[in-house]
Structures are given as structure tokens and as C-alpha cells.
Design a protein around this motif. Sequence first.
Motif, PDB file in Angstrom:
ATOM      1  N   ALA A 165      -6.321  10.190 -11.325  1.00  0.00           N
ATOM      2  CA  ALA A 165      -5.310   9.570 -12.180  1.00  0.00           C
ATOM      3  C   ALA A 165      -5.863   8.356 -12.916  1.00  0.00           C
ATOM      4  CB  ALA A 165      -4.100   9.167 -11.349  1.00  0.00           C
ATOM      5  N   SER A 166      -7.072   7.938 -12.572  1.00  0.00           N
ATOM      6  CA  SER A 166      -7.642   6.808 -13.307  1.00  0.00           C
ATOM      7  C   SER A 166      -7.880   7.188 -14.762  1.00  0.00           C
ATOM      8  CB  SER A 166      -8.954   6.345 -12.659  1.00  0.00           C
ATOM      9  OG  SER A 166      -9.806   7.458 -12.464  1.00  0.00           O
ATOM     10  N   GLU A 173      -1.659   2.509 -20.153  1.00  0.00           N
ATOM     11  CA  GLU A 173      -1.759   1.158 -20.686  1.00  0.00           C
ATOM     12  C   GLU A 173      -1.558   1.130 -22.192  1.00  0.00           C
ATOM     13  OE1 GLU A 173      -5.399  -0.242 -19.022  1.00  0.00           O
ATOM     14  OE2 GLU A 173      -4.391  -0.504 -17.081  1.00  0.00           O
ATOM     15  N   SER A 174      -2.031   2.172 -22.881  1.00  0.00           N
ATOM     16  CA  SER A 174      -1.823   2.193 -24.327  1.00  0.00           C
ATOM     17  C   SER A 174      -0.351   2.345 -24.648  1.00  0.00           C
ATOM     18  CB  SER A 174      -2.642   3.311 -24.971  1.00  0.00           C
ATOM     19  OG  SER A 174      -2.025   4.557 -24.745  1.00  0.00           O
ATOM     20  N   TYR A 175       0.375   3.135 -23.810  1.00  0.00           N
ATOM     21  CA  TYR A 175       1.813   3.258 -24.008  1.00  0.00           C
ATOM     22  C   TYR A 175       2.474   1.899 -23.825  1.00  0.00           C
ATOM     23  CZ  TYR A 175       2.610   8.285 -24.390  1.00  0.00           C
ATOM     24  OH  TYR A 175       2.671   9.585 -24.835  1.00  0.00           O
ATOM     25  N   LYS A 176       2.021   1.177 -22.779  1.00  0.00           N
ATOM     26  CA  LYS A 176       2.626  -0.134 -22.485  1.00  0.00           C
ATOM     27  C   LYS A 176       2.396  -1.075 -23.657  1.00  0.00           C
ATOM     28  CE  LYS A 176       2.929  -3.537 -18.857  1.00  0.00           C
ATOM     29  NZ  LYS A 176       2.133  -4.202 -17.879  1.00  0.00           N
ATOM     30  N   LEU A 197       2.672  13.468  -6.229  1.00  0.00           N
ATOM     31  CA  LEU A 197       2.495  12.810  -7.516  1.00  0.00           C
ATOM     32  C   LEU A 197       2.205  11.324  -7.287  1.00  0.00           C
ATOM     33  CD1 LEU A 197       2.605  12.888 -10.581  1.00  0.00           C
ATOM     34  CD2 LEU A 197       5.089  12.698 -10.463  1.00  0.00           C
ATOM     35  N   ARG A 198       3.001  10.708  -6.411  1.00  0.00           N
ATOM     36  CA  ARG A 198       2.781   9.292  -6.137  1.00  0.00           C
ATOM     37  C   ARG A 198       1.416   9.046  -5.522  1.00  0.00           C
ATOM     38  NH1 ARG A 198       7.441   5.828  -5.488  1.00  0.00           N
ATOM     39  NH2 ARG A 198       9.079   6.702  -6.802  1.00  0.00           N
ATOM     40  N   TYR A 199       1.008   9.935  -4.592  1.00  0.00           N
ATOM     41  CA  TYR A 199      -0.295   9.771  -3.952  1.00  0.00           C
ATOM     42  C   TYR A 199      -1.396   9.798  -4.998  1.00  0.00           C
ATOM     43  CZ  TYR A 199      -3.757   9.911  -0.265  1.00  0.00           C
ATOM     44  OH  TYR A 199      -4.790   9.585   0.578  1.00  0.00           O
ATOM     45  N   TRP A 200      -1.298  10.781  -5.920  1.00  0.00           N
ATOM     46  CA  TRP A 200      -2.318  10.933  -6.948  1.00  0.00           C
ATOM     47  C   TRP A 200      -2.353   9.733  -7.881  1.00  0.00           C
ATOM     48  CZ3 TRP A 200      -1.614  12.328 -12.374  1.00  0.00           C
ATOM     49  CH2 TRP A 200      -2.811  12.719 -13.014  1.00  0.00           C
ATOM     50  N   LEU A 201      -1.154   9.257  -8.290  1.00  0.00           N
ATOM     51  CA  LEU A 201      -1.114   8.094  -9.183  1.00  0.00           C
ATOM     52  C   LEU A 201      -1.681   6.874  -8.479  1.00  0.00           C
ATOM     53  CD1 LEU A 201       2.440   8.598 -10.730  1.00  0.00           C
ATOM     54  CD2 LEU A 201       0.268   8.782 -11.936  1.00  0.00           C
ATOM     55  N   ALA A 202      -1.275   6.654  -7.217  1.00  0.00           N
ATOM     56  CA  ALA A 202      -1.751   5.468  -6.504  1.00  0.00           C
ATOM     57  C   ALA A 202      -3.254   5.522  -6.295  1.00  0.00           C
ATOM     58  CB  ALA A 202      -1.025   5.346  -5.161  1.00  0.00           C
ATOM     59  N   ALA A 203      -3.783   6.722  -6.027  1.00  0.00           N
ATOM     60  CA  ALA A 203      -5.222   6.862  -5.818  1.00  0.00           C
ATOM     61  C   ALA A 203      -5.987   6.541  -7.088  1.00  0.00           C
ATOM     62  CB  ALA A 203      -5.556   8.271  -5.341  1.00  0.00           C
ATOM     63  N   GLY A 204      -5.314   6.656  -8.241  1.00  0.00           N
ATOM     64  CA  GLY A 204      -5.978   6.346  -9.501  1.00  0.00           C
ATOM     65  C   GLY A 204      -5.667   4.946  -9.981  1.00  0.00           C
ATOM     66  N   GLY A 205      -4.944   4.176  -9.161  1.00  0.00           N
ATOM     67  CA  GLY A 205      -4.681   2.792  -9.520  1.00  0.00           C
ATOM     68  C   GLY A 205      -3.393   2.566 -10.291  1.00  0.00           C
TER      69      GLY A 205
END
Lengths: 476, 357
Positions: A165-166, A173-176, A197-205
Motif C-alpha cells: 500500500a506504500s 497524498e496527492s488527493y489530500k 484492507l486495514r491491515y494492508w493499508l497500515a502495512a503501507g503506512g
Amino acid sequence: MNDTTRAKVKNVFVKRRSLLLGMAAALLGLSINMPFSAPASAAPLKLEKEQLKFGFIKLTDMAPLAIAYEKGFFQDEGLYVTLEAQANWKVLLDRVITGQLDGAHMLAGQPLAATIGFGTKAHIITPFSMDLNGNGITVSNAVWAAMKSQLKMQPDGKPMHPISASALKAVVESYKAQGKPFNMGMVFPVSTHNYYLRYWLAAGGLNPGLYSPTDTSGQIGANVLLSVTPPPQMPATLESGTIEGYCVGEPWNQAAVFKGIGVPVITDTEIWKNNPEKVFGITAEFAEKYPNTTIAITKALIRAAEWLDADNGANRAEAVRILSKPNYVGADEKVIANSMTGTFEYEKGDKRSIPDFNVFFRYNATYPFYSDAIWFLTQMRRWGQIGDAKPDAWYADTAKSVYRPDIYLQAAKALVAEGHAKEADFPWTSDGYKPATAAFIDGITYDGHKPNAYIDSLPLGLKDKQQVVGTEVVAK
Amino acid sequence: MSMASEAGTRAMVFREKVFAALDRGGRWFNVLGFGWVVPILKIIAGDSPREQLTELREKLLIPLFGIALFLVLWGVLAPQVKTSLGAIPGPVQVYEQGEALWADYMSARQQETDFYARQDARNAEFVASGQADRVRHFDYTGQPTYVDQILTSLKTVGLGFLIATLIAVPLGIASGLSPTFNGALNPLIQLFKPVSPLAWLPIVTMIVSALYVNVSDAFPKSLVISAVTVTLCSLWPTLINTTMGVASIDKDLMNVGKVLQLTTFTTIRKLVLPSALPLIFTGLRLSLGVGWMVLIAAEMLAQNPGLGKFVWDEFQNGSSNSLARIMVAVLTIGVVGFVLDRIMYALQMAFTFQENR
């Protein structure tokens, strides 16, 4: 001749006559439904309730239920089962709780959440795990185009898997920077999809957001806003731009590829190899009131799972045909065929072999392991669905009250005695915990015996005695 | 000479009688939507073709032309729109799916017969081998077919409509006769009338789940939930029209009742109901129409196995046939709604006094 011998002789005649009748009926019956077969030679269980109604959601992993019906496994046990598709996970859970359904195809988190009181409170148990793996995360074409530049490529020009997910981080960040929220969809607050989904996102920061006792949206402090969307509406919401991606089971990831509206970036077996997915849930009262019926149901489902994984997937093509009927999953055969027969299409044209995309019986997929239940409980704690810290014993006790390998093993024993299953296929001596494993995308080790230590070792999310108060994380 | 003209006169008189009969019967044909049959029958009976052809053109050819134009436009415009479920199906695909649904129904009927045959064979087995206690008579466990779903929807709307009528007509009569009662009831009516069925559904589900005990397998909870939702949305037209019908009864009639010192019950039975009946029937027709519309929405979530659930399940299937099948369902819903309305209209014609009888 005394009575027992007479009865035994009669039994033999009954079996032979019914065998002949059975052959005749099977020849007559052109439909694939219910081939007639004689009752097993062991004394059949005295069933308390024979007419049952089970619910399911239109996803390919409801297959064990469909196969148990179509191949006559339910009927062999003397059960008259009606399968009924439900509108969404909430309706399905409510109908099991109120007794309108005797049991259902459930997300692994549903029996746990219901028993601990997150959502409608009811004691739901599960004696049978329906499958491993089977999900994917898909993003829209626009997001994929932006992600691609971040990815490492293989020599043949295709992206290297698994995609972390990194790669998504820069896009978020570009959306933000443009002031736009980044939305993603999952199917239910306590669904396995939410946790993977949360695990994958968190693993990518990326922070997927926290729940609090007063705020159940799960978006406190989030970089990526997650919301609930029913599976069939996901492609439409992706197309319309309401969400930028989703995590869901099949056929909805491959459907997005076929329609050209999205690109799957990762399957959940790449997030956690051979992860638990769906279970067959019944109320605790049902199991108490009808113990023999519960064992009979479990036996039929084990046989169906065995059939699905038999002979290296020899039966999968027939399973696809059965599932594409409108009263089961209903999607086009070619959409279901991919994932059920061991391939998965990522970007259009990028088909890779994933033989374990759906695992129904191998790797002890049907045994309800306590360690699987505890993993979901740790994730519920990590993201704040469980508000305060709990001791390790609480996790073990909750898992024991919901997951019932005792019923499972009784069913397995009966099947082995009847010759429908091999003794070597079942983990008889397991204590209910899988060995500690690091087969996650970020390599963090999970040991089911030490849930609190595990929660503390994870990036992001609540740790130790932290709580969410308002929108702040407070250490107690 | 006189014989021929006598015969001729008799023939003409006979023909006139036939025409008059056709005209009278024509009212009923009109009511049932078959008004165009009358000119054809008249032409066969020997009436002047030119008049009848004009009528025929109005009653048959122009509506047919409208339908044909719609089909052509649909067939041409539909393939231009490409959704993620494929191009919108045209009339041909919808017809094909209609045929497919019928074929499914026939094969399901066959499977059902096979199921019962197998069950009977098994029961005979058990009896013969002395295990009579294992004899079972269970219903077919397969999926409800399209025809079953139509029947379930009709059953549900019938139940909901019946409950609505039983509540609305007495309340309406009371409201019409007593301005005080009307004053008390009116704010509640105005408040609840605009509420959509999907807003009622969660509340109704909770209440019915808590209070209702399965009376029989013919009325499962899901059917009752849908029926009650239909009631809550469709009772307003009947209630309002009944109130208006009763309130606008001729004052002279009421005075007659007072002079004859009729009891309230007799007044209602002999004076109020007959004169208010046209408006009550109008209300009933509107209620049935609204109820049928509401039912489809309610079934999508209440899991009652009717046409609404069929549409929702097809949407969830997302297969390349799904849109066409949903359109078959839409057309079925329209046809059934039309038939229900015609039945109510026919009943209305039969039971009320019309000025131009």
C-alpha cells in the motif's frame, strides 16, 4: 435367528433394494439435483429438525452450501434444506438471530461481534469454517494509473507482486493536496474485508481510521476513509467515483476487470497466506436444542468442501456451472471461472496463476481454529471496535465460546466411520491454535497464544491500554 | 311480396336487437380493456362497416400504433447506451429472457415432481422395512420459480390491501359522519401519509419480529412484514376517499334517516354505504395501485420471495442477462398492476350506481 440378526438381515435387504431403486432413480433423474442414495450403514443420527432454511450472500465462497444441496450431501444426512439469497449482511445476521433462518454463510467476524455485543447482541457459534482466502482489493483505473509509476516492475514489464500500500500512499497524498477525500469501500464493519484492507493499508503506512464507543464510522484520524457498500453495488459506486477502491470477495473483483472499470491490486492470500474467511454460523440455542442436526449439517458441509478441493480441482468446472445459476451467485460463468479454477486477472491481460485463491478443504480450511477467531478479535481491538484493553484470557475464552471444533470433530469422526472421509485429513490432536506464523505481507509474526503482545507489535492502531475518547487516542 | 318484406323486417329487428345487446355488453368489454372487440363483432353481425371501422381505428389501431412506435424506439435507442452491465437490452433480448424464465419454470416444475416422487419412494421404503416413524412429507426445497414469485407478491398485496381496507373503511365512515372525529384524526393522516415504505420498513420489521408468532407456513414473518408495510402506505387513499364520500352524502337522505328513527348501524348500511360507495371504490382502486408499487420496494429488503426480491437478486447477480431479466420483471409488474386495476374497476362498475347506466 434372534432379533438382532433378523434386523441385520433385513438391513442388508433394505440396503440392496434401496441401492437398486437408487440406481433406477439416478438414471431417471436428469437434473443434477439430489441423487438418491441409501442411508449409511452406521445407525443414522436421530435428527431433531429436518426442514432447514439457510441464508447466503451472492459470493463465490457460498459454494459449500450450494454443492451440499446440489450433490445431495444434505439429503444423505436426511436434511431438507432450502437455500435463500439475502439482501445484505445485516439482514442475514438479523434473520439468523430472530430464527427466520436456521443458519447462514457468515463473515468470520459476525459470530464474534454478535457474541461480544458489537452490533446486535446474540450468541452465535460456528462449527465449520467455509473457506480460506477468496478476496481482492480493486482500485479505479485513475488510481491504478497513478500507482503504476511507483511500482517495481518485473523483467517482462508486469508489476511485481505483492503490491504494497506504500504505492498508494503518494496517490492518497496527492488527493489530500487537492482537498479531495480518498474513499474506499468494504462490505461490513466486522467483515474480514474490512480487517484485511486495514491491515494492508497500515502495512503501507496509511491510517485507515479508528472506531470509538460513540463513533462507529471507523474514520477517526483516517488517511483513507472506509465505508460500507454492499458487494453488488461496488462496481457501480467505483464507476461513479464515490469510492476509489474496494475490498470484496469474488466475483466482484474480476467483474470490475471484465467491465473495464477497475484493476485488482492484491488478493488477500498475498496479505496473509491462507487467511480465514467465511464461516457457517448458527445460534448457540440451535446447537443446544438440535445437537444431532448440527452434526449432520457439519458432515454435509465437510463433504461439500472435500468435493470442491478434490483431485487438484477436478470438480471446480462443475462448481462454476452450479454457482452461475441465477439462484446461487448468478454472475456469468466466465467471470466466476477465473478465481475458482486457479487464475486471477489483475490488469486486463495480466493473468496470473493463483491455485489457492479459493481453498475449501486443503490446509485444514474447514477446521474452526481458535487462533483465527483471536486474530479477528485482535484486529477489532486494534481499530477500536473493542473499546478497552482485554487480558489474553478474555481473547481465548471468547474464541472458545464462539468457535466449536468439538462439534466439527464429532462430524469428522462420523464421516470417517462411514467411509466418506479419510482419517488423515483432519487435525485430531490440535489444541485449536495454528502454529505461530509470519506469512503476512509485512512479515510480523502472529502467535494466537499471545494476542496482546501481537497487538502491540503492529504498526498503527490502538496499543496496550489506549482508548479513543472523542477524536483523541488516550493512554490510560 | 309481404313474406319477403316480413322476413326482411324480422331480420332487421333481429339485427337491431343484436346491436343493442353488443352495445350493452360493450360497456363490460370497455371496462376490461377489450373495447375494440365490439366493432369487430358488429361488423360480423352485419352493421355498416364504415362507422365501425372508425371506431375500430380509435380503439385498436391507434393504441397498437403507439405500442409499436415505443417498441421501435426502444429497439433503436437501447443498444446506443452502454452500461457496465452491457448495452441496455432491446425488446428482442427481453423477449428471449422471458422465454428463458418460462423454460426455467417448466424445468423447476419437473424437478419438483421428481422430488415428490423420490420422497414417496423413500417413504414407501421406510414403511416396507418397518420404519414407519421415518416417513416424512416435506415441501419441495428448491427455489421459488418466477410464477411462484408472482403469486407470492399477489398474496402479499392482497393481504396488505385487505388489512388496509378493514382499517380504513370503518375509520373513514366514522370520520365522515362525525366532524369531531375527523378533526382529531386529520393531523395524523396528514403527518403519516407522505412517509415512504422504505422508511417504515425497519420499524415494521422490528415490531413484527417481536410480536408475530408464525401462525402457519403460509404466512411467514417476511410476508407479514411486507404486507404490513403495504398497509401503512396504501390505507391513506381509501381513508381519505371514504371520509369524503361519507361527508358528501345528500343531507336529505340523512334527514330521511332521522325521520324514520333508524339506528346508526342501519343508517350506515342502508344510506351511507350505498351513496358513498363510488368514492370508496375510487379510494380502493388508488390504494391497490399504491400498494402494488410499494410492495415491490418493500420486498427488496424484507426478503419476501416475490417480484421485488427477484429484481433485487437479479441486480445482485450482475450477469449479462440481468438487465433483460429485470426488464421482464418490470413489464410483469406493469401488466399485473394493470390487471388488478381493471378488476377493481369492474367491481366498481358492478356494485355502484352510475348516472349513465
